[in-house]
Enzyme design. Sequence first.
Site, mmCIF file in Angstrom:
data_model
loop_
_atom_site.group_PDB
_atom_site.id
_atom_site.type_symbol
_atom_site.label_atom_id
_atom_site.label_comp_id
_atom_site.label_asym_id
_atom_site.label_seq_id
_atom_site.Cartn_x
_atom_site.Cartn_y
_atom_site.Cartn_z
ATOM 1 N N HIS A 71 0.746 -1.324 0.107
ATOM 2 C CA HIS A 71 -0.165 -0.049 -0.042
ATOM 3 C C HIS A 71 1.007 1.192 -0.054
ATOM 4 O O HIS A 71 0.710 2.063 -0.965
ATOM 5 C CB HIS A 71 -0.988 -0.118 1.232
ATOM 6 N N GLU A 72 1.845 1.189 0.976
ATOM 7 C CA GLU A 72 2.738 2.436 0.935
ATOM 8 C C GLU A 72 3.581 2.562 -0.281
ATOM 9 O O GLU A 72 3.824 3.922 -0.574
ATOM 10 C CB GLU A 72 3.434 2.476 2.209
ATOM 11 N N HIS A 120 1.886 4.983 -2.647
ATOM 12 C CA HIS A 120 2.105 6.498 -2.259
ATOM 13 C C HIS A 120 3.418 6.801 -2.425
ATOM 14 O O HIS A 120 3.631 8.003 -3.019
ATOM 15 C CB HIS A 120 1.663 6.363 -0.893
#
Length: 421
Positions: free
Chosen positions: A19-20, A23
Site C-alpha cells: 500500500h505504502e 504512495h
Amino acid sequence: MMKTIITFLFVFSAIVVFHEFGHYYFARKAGILVREFSLGMGPKLFGHQGKDGTTYTVRMLPLGGYVRLAGLNEEDELEPGMEVTLFIDENDQVYLIDLTEDGDYEALPVRVDYADLAEEMIIEGFPMGSDTLTRYSVSKTAQIKEQDGTLVPVAPIESRYESASVSRKMMTNFAGPMNNFILSVLVFMLVGFLLPGIPTNENVVGELIEDMPAIEAGLQTGDRILAVDGVEVSNWQELSTEIARHPGEAVNFQVERDGQAFDQSVQVDSVSHEQTGEVSGAIGIVRPQRTGFFDRVKYGFTETWAIMTGVVSALYHLIFRDFNLNMLGGPVAMAQMTGEVVDYGFIAILQLMAYLSANLGIVNLFPLPALDGGKLVSNVIEGIRGKPVSQEVEGIITIVGVAILVLLMLAVTWNDITRLF
C-alpha cells in the site's frame, strides 16, 4: 502460536508495505519529495539514505510501514527556542541541521528564533554565548539529522506536497488503495493457478459423491438444475441454499440435460453441522469448476471485485441501517483469522492476504479524515475552490479524524477481545 504470529506479521506487513509503495511511487512521479520509507513502526533499528534523497529505515515493531511525504501532515522541523547544531560550508550555507544532543566541536550550536525551510531557506537564531540575532542561509540540498539519528533532506517549496497539481495529489493519494487492489488481483490469480480448478457460480452439477442421494437418483455431471421444489435457481448459491432448506425430504428437481428438461425426485439427506448443531439438506454434488488458463486469470479479478462490493455493502448497512461492532474487525480479529487458516496451508494464507488487501483498499477510500479517502475529498475541494484548504484547518480536521479512528479502533479491538472469551 508462533507460526500464527509469524504468518500474521508477514501478511499484514506485506499488505501495508505494498500500500505504502503505491504512495511512494506516484509521489516520486509527481515530484514530491519522499523523506522516509519505513518498514515497521516504532524506534529505528537501521537507516540508509538513497541517492534519490529518501531515507529507507527498518523499525522495531514489524507492523506494516509508512512513507513521509514532504509537506503532508508534517510538523515544522524547527520551532522557536529549539537548540540545534548547524554545520556550515565554505559558502556560508548550512548543509546539515543536527537535532540530536551529540554535539560536534566543528559545528555551531544555535538557539532558533525563526526558521523557514520551504521558501526563504533561512534560519535565524542566537549562537551559543551571543545575544546577536544571526541569519543563516540554508542550502536546498541540506540535510536534517533528527533526534533518533534519521537523516532526511530539507524540502524546498517546489518539492513539497502542496506544490503538486491537484491531479497529481489525487493520484498519489489513490495509489495506496489501488496497490491493494492490484495485490489482491495478483494473489488471487496465483491462487487460481495453484488450485486444481476454479469454482464457478453456475447452477450445474460438478462432481458427484459416492453413496449420496444425487448419484442414487441418477443425476449426472453437467446437469443444470433449473428449480428445486418449484423454486427457480439461477446460480450455485441459490441452488445450495434451496437444497439446504429441505433436510430429510423427497424433493422434486427440475433438471436440464443435453437441452432437454425433465423432473427428478431426490431424497435429500440431513447433515448436522458440528459447530452450530444446525441441520441442513445435502444431496452430494460438488460445485462445478473450470480449468482453463483465462478462467484462472479471471479468478483474480472476480474474487477481488466480489470482496470490494461486499465491503461496500457491509459498510452501507453498518452506517445507514444497523450499526453493530460485530461487523467490524481489528488486528485481534485479523490475528484470529490467521490462526484459523494457517493450518490449511499456503493457498489458504494467500487467500487471506488477498482478502485483507482488498478490504484495506476499500476501507482506506472511505471519506474520513486521516484516511486516503479523506485526502481525496480534500483534493476535490481544492480543485473546486482553486486553492487548497489552509494547513491549519486541514490539521484540525486530520486530528479529529485520527481521534475518531483511534476511538473506533479501541472499541473494535475491545469487542474482538471480549468475543474471544
